[in-house]
Scaffold this active site. Structure first.
Site, short mmCIF file in Angstrom:
data_model
loop_
_atom_site.label_atom_id
_atom_site.label_comp_id
_atom_site.label_asym_id
_atom_site.label_seq_id
_atom_site.Cartn_x
_atom_site.Cartn_y
_atom_site.Cartn_z
N MET A 152 -4.43 1.44 -6.21
CA MET A 152 -3.90 2.72 -6.69
C MET A 152 -2.62 3.07 -5.94
O MET A 152 -2.65 3.33 -4.74
CB MET A 152 -4.94 3.80 -6.44
CG MET A 152 -6.25 3.47 -7.10
SD MET A 152 -6.58 4.51 -8.48
CE MET A 152 -7.50 5.80 -7.68
N ASP A 154 19.77 -57.13 -22.52
CA ASP A 154 18.63 -56.39 -21.94
C ASP A 154 17.30 -57.02 -22.35
O ASP A 154 16.38 -57.13 -21.55
CB ASP A 154 18.65 -54.93 -22.41
CG ASP A 154 19.67 -54.10 -21.64
OD1 ASP A 154 20.33 -54.68 -20.74
OD2 ASP A 154 19.80 -52.90 -21.94
N ASP A 158 0.86 -1.19 0.00
CA ASP A 158 0.00 0.00 0.00
C ASP A 158 0.90 1.23 0.00
O ASP A 158 1.93 1.24 0.66
CB ASP A 158 -0.91 0.00 1.24
CG ASP A 158 -2.15 0.85 1.03
OD1 ASP A 158 -3.27 0.31 1.21
OD2 ASP A 158 -2.00 2.05 0.67
N ASP A 159 0.49 2.25 -0.75
CA ASP A 159 1.32 3.45 -0.81
C ASP A 159 1.16 4.31 0.45
O ASP A 159 2.04 5.09 0.77
CB ASP A 159 1.01 4.27 -2.06
CG ASP A 159 -0.46 4.65 -2.13
OD1 ASP A 159 -1.30 3.74 -1.91
OD2 ASP A 159 -0.77 5.82 -2.39
N ASP A 200 19.06 -66.34 -10.42
CA ASP A 200 20.20 -65.79 -11.16
C ASP A 200 20.26 -66.47 -12.52
O ASP A 200 20.20 -67.69 -12.64
CB ASP A 200 21.49 -66.04 -10.38
CG ASP A 200 22.66 -65.26 -10.95
OD1 ASP A 200 23.12 -64.32 -10.27
OD2 ASP A 200 23.10 -65.58 -12.08
N ILE A 201 20.34 -65.64 -13.57
CA ILE A 201 20.38 -66.20 -14.93
C ILE A 201 21.75 -66.85 -15.15
O ILE A 201 22.79 -66.29 -14.77
CB ILE A 201 20.09 -65.11 -15.98
CG1 ILE A 201 18.69 -64.53 -15.73
CG2 ILE A 201 20.22 -65.66 -17.39
CD1 ILE A 201 18.29 -63.42 -16.65
N GLU A 261 21.55 -59.45 -13.31
CA GLU A 261 20.67 -60.53 -13.75
C GLU A 261 20.23 -61.34 -12.55
O GLU A 261 20.07 -62.55 -12.63
CB GLU A 261 21.35 -61.42 -14.81
CG GLU A 261 22.85 -61.40 -14.80
CD GLU A 261 23.45 -62.23 -13.67
OE1 GLU A 261 23.82 -61.61 -12.64
OE2 GLU A 261 23.56 -63.47 -13.82
P1 GH3 Z 1 26.57 -67.46 -13.67
O1 GH3 Z 1 25.93 -68.55 -14.46
O2 GH3 Z 1 27.58 -68.01 -12.72
O3 GH3 Z 1 25.56 -66.62 -12.98
O4 GH3 Z 1 27.37 -66.55 -14.67
P2 GH3 Z 1 26.95 -65.14 -15.21
O5 GH3 Z 1 27.73 -64.87 -16.42
O6 GH3 Z 1 25.47 -65.10 -15.38
O7 GH3 Z 1 27.28 -64.21 -13.99
P3 GH3 Z 1 28.22 -62.96 -13.83
O8 GH3 Z 1 27.82 -62.39 -12.51
O9 GH3 Z 1 29.66 -63.34 -14.03
O10 GH3 Z 1 27.85 -61.97 -14.99
C1 GH3 Z 1 26.69 -61.17 -14.94
C2 GH3 Z 1 26.72 -60.26 -16.14
O11 GH3 Z 1 25.51 -59.52 -16.23
C3 GH3 Z 1 27.82 -59.27 -16.08
C4 GH3 Z 1 27.18 -57.93 -16.44
O12 GH3 Z 1 27.84 -57.27 -17.49
C5 GH3 Z 1 25.79 -58.33 -16.92
N1 GH3 Z 1 24.80 -57.36 -16.61
C6 GH3 Z 1 24.54 -56.78 -15.43
N2 GH3 Z 1 23.50 -55.91 -15.54
C7 GH3 Z 1 23.12 -55.94 -16.83
C8 GH3 Z 1 22.11 -55.24 -17.57
O13 GH3 Z 1 21.33 -54.42 -17.04
N3 GH3 Z 1 21.98 -55.50 -18.89
C9 GH3 Z 1 22.81 -56.41 -19.50
N4 GH3 Z 1 22.65 -56.62 -20.79
N5 GH3 Z 1 23.77 -57.03 -18.83
C10 GH3 Z 1 23.93 -56.83 -17.51
MG MG Z 2 24.30 -65.23 -13.64
MG MG Z 3 25.52 -62.75 -11.22
#
Ligand code: GH3
Ligand code: MG
Ligand code: MG
Length: 458
Positions: free
Chosen positions: A55, A344, A9-10, A327-328, A370
């Site tokens: 104003m 991936d 306010d002025d 684990d893969i 993995e």
């Molecule tokens: P194991 O049968 O004894 O499990 O052998 P492995 O090769 O599966 O296991 P290791 O732990 O030696 O390797 C895992 C690999 O996963 C190494 C890494 O580069 C890969 N990795 C990790 N994260 C990712 C991801 O997000 N994408 C991809 N494409 N690869 C990934």
């Molecule tokens: Mg593995």
């Molecule tokens: Mg592994």
């Protein structure tokens, strides 16, 4: 609730008067004498509310100052109340059209002013909370730094208006005014086009108690955030204050001025859109915070948060909880042979199979790389091993087909299962046991399930 209020306010006498009134209610008061000064001060000090004279000689007037404040992202969320002796319709409209939340005539009616201040500050607390979380989200990288200001995106709004009114003349004029921009439905008469964005409630109706309607809406889960515009008799201070106290965001008096109604509706809806957009972004950022980006499964953070109470409950004699760690096999070899993108793709395909093989009550999470973990609440080790075996077979039973890759890929997994034991377990020991089980499965030739119960591990 204390807050900082900027008084513009002025005239020194006017500033002093407001300072005294607001100070008596323990608000902190900042003052400015001119429009430009007010804009600068607001930008720097971020007050919670601005009371603006119109104003002010020798510079921009209150309307222009308001327009500038509403044009800047740093200040546009701060509510502005225009205070002026120019108590005619045109001036009122100019203020509302400049984006002001409210227009009050001088001399100021203390009770009305305080009711308004309280109601606007209450809303600002919510907006501040949302803005703070948004800033947090940006800092953590879960909200895009470049994300546009939601207020900007919602300048022009068309929405659904619900009218709660029993007076045919009023209904007609509300429909005439708001029907141009919005879809208007009268409660109990028209079919609503969708959930309302604004509710216009008469508090002078004979057929129903408008105050009760406001209170119900304020407390109902679905209508809690709905802006409410109360229709009152002119100069009925008691009802105006009561409506605001019960949670109406704004009031307008009879006979309804159509342009004023349009301006108030716009302001209310713009604010609702703003808050809705902030909330939606927060929901999205929350989701991002608990999801793994590549697979869409839950992430490690979420897993730990879920597992902790489940294990604690099991320890105290509650239901058992089992987990499997997957684990893969030879994933590195797969990456090295076909490339990271194919790797991936395998992770994504695996996640789909994982999702299809878990029950709705289970939580499938990617721990990283993995490695995956599934939490199975209320599940014994034996049942968990059966589930793991089913998953193992679904992975090796049919090859993976990854986009951009001609050959089909044979993938296998090794799975370790662990179940809570006799009150000794923590999240760490449980995860460790499942890890050891995976290790055993790998050592025994991969593509298999190993279960480790607490007693056997001991
Ligand atoms: P194991 O049968 O004894 O499990 O052998 P492995 O090769 O599966 O296991 P290791 O732990 O030696 O390797 C895992 C690999 O996963 C190494 C890494 O580069 C890969 N990795 C990790 N994260 C990712 C991801 O997000 N994408 C991809 N494409 N690869 C990934
Ligand atoms: Mg593995
Ligand atoms: Mg592994």
């Amino acid at each position: 609730m204390s807050a900082r209020i900027l008084v513009v306010d002025d005239l020194e006498a006017n500033r002093r008067l407001l300072e005294a009134k607001l100070g008596a209610d323990y608000y902190d008061v900042l003052t400015a004498q001119r429009g430009e000064e007010a804009v600068q001060l607001a930008k720097r000090e971020k007050p919670d509310l601005i009371l603006m004279d119109v104003m002010m000689p020798g510079g921009i007037d209150g309307y222009e100052a308001c327009r500038r404040l509403k044009a800047m992202p740093e200040t546009r969320h701060i509510p502005v109340v225009i205070l002026t002796t120019l108590d005619d319709r045109d001036n009122k409209l100019r203020g509302l059209q400049a984006g002001a939340e409210e227009f009050l005539p001088k001399p100021i009616d203390d009770v009305q002013l305080m009711a308004r201040v309280k109601s606007l500050l209450g809303l600002k607390v919510v907006i501040d909370e949302l803005r703070a979380r948004e800033a947090n989200g940006k800092r953590l990288g879960v909200i895009d730094e470049e994300a546009r200001d939601p207020l900007e995106q919602h300048k022009l709004v068309a929405g659904n208006v619900l009218v709660v009114e029993d007076n045919a003349t009023q209904i007609k004029s509300i429909k005439a005014a708001l029907g141009v921009e919005h879809r208007v439905a009268v409660m109990g008469v028209d079919e609503a086009a969708g959930p309302p964005d604004l509710c216009v409630v008469s508090v002078t109706a004979r057929a129903f108690d408008g105050f009760r309607v406001i209170a119900r809406m304020r407390s109902g889960e679905a209508t809690r955030h709905l802006p409410i515009l109360a229709v009152v008799e002119p100069d009925d201070r008691k009802r105006i204050v009561r409506a605001l106290e019960l949670g109406a965001h704004d009031v307008i008096s009879r006979p309804i001025d159509e342009e004023e109604l349009v301006a108030r509706a716009r302001t209310l809806m713009r604010r609702k859109r703003y808050m809705d957009a902030l909330r939606a972004r927060l929901d999205h950022s929350l989701e991002l915070a608990i999801t793994d980006q590549l697979t869409g499964l839950y992430n490690r953070r979420f897993l730990m948060n879920q597992l902790t109470p489940l294990v604690q409950r099991a320890q105290c004699g509650g239901d058992q909880v089992s987990i499997m760690t997957i684990d893969i096999d030879h994933f590195k070899r797969l990456n090295d042979t076909y490339g990271h993108d194919v790797g991936d793709g395998v992770l994504r395909d695996f996640s789909v199979r994982l999702g299809a093989n878990t029950r709705p009550s289970d939580f499938a999470c990617r721990m990283g790389g993995e490695e995956f973990v599934v939490i199975m609440p209320r599940t014994s080790g034996d049942i968990a091993c059966l589930a793991a075996e089913r998953l193992r077979r679904s992975v090796c039973a049919s090859p993976f087909i990854v986009a951009g890759q001609q050959s089909e890929l044979e993938v296998t997994v090794s799975i370790g299962v662990a179940c809570t034991g006799d009150g000794e377990d923590t999240v760490e020991t449980l995860l460790k046991r499942a890890d050891e089980a995976v290790y055993e499965a790998k050592a025994a030739g991969r593509n298999r399930v190993v279960g480790k119960s607490a007693s056997r591990a001991a």
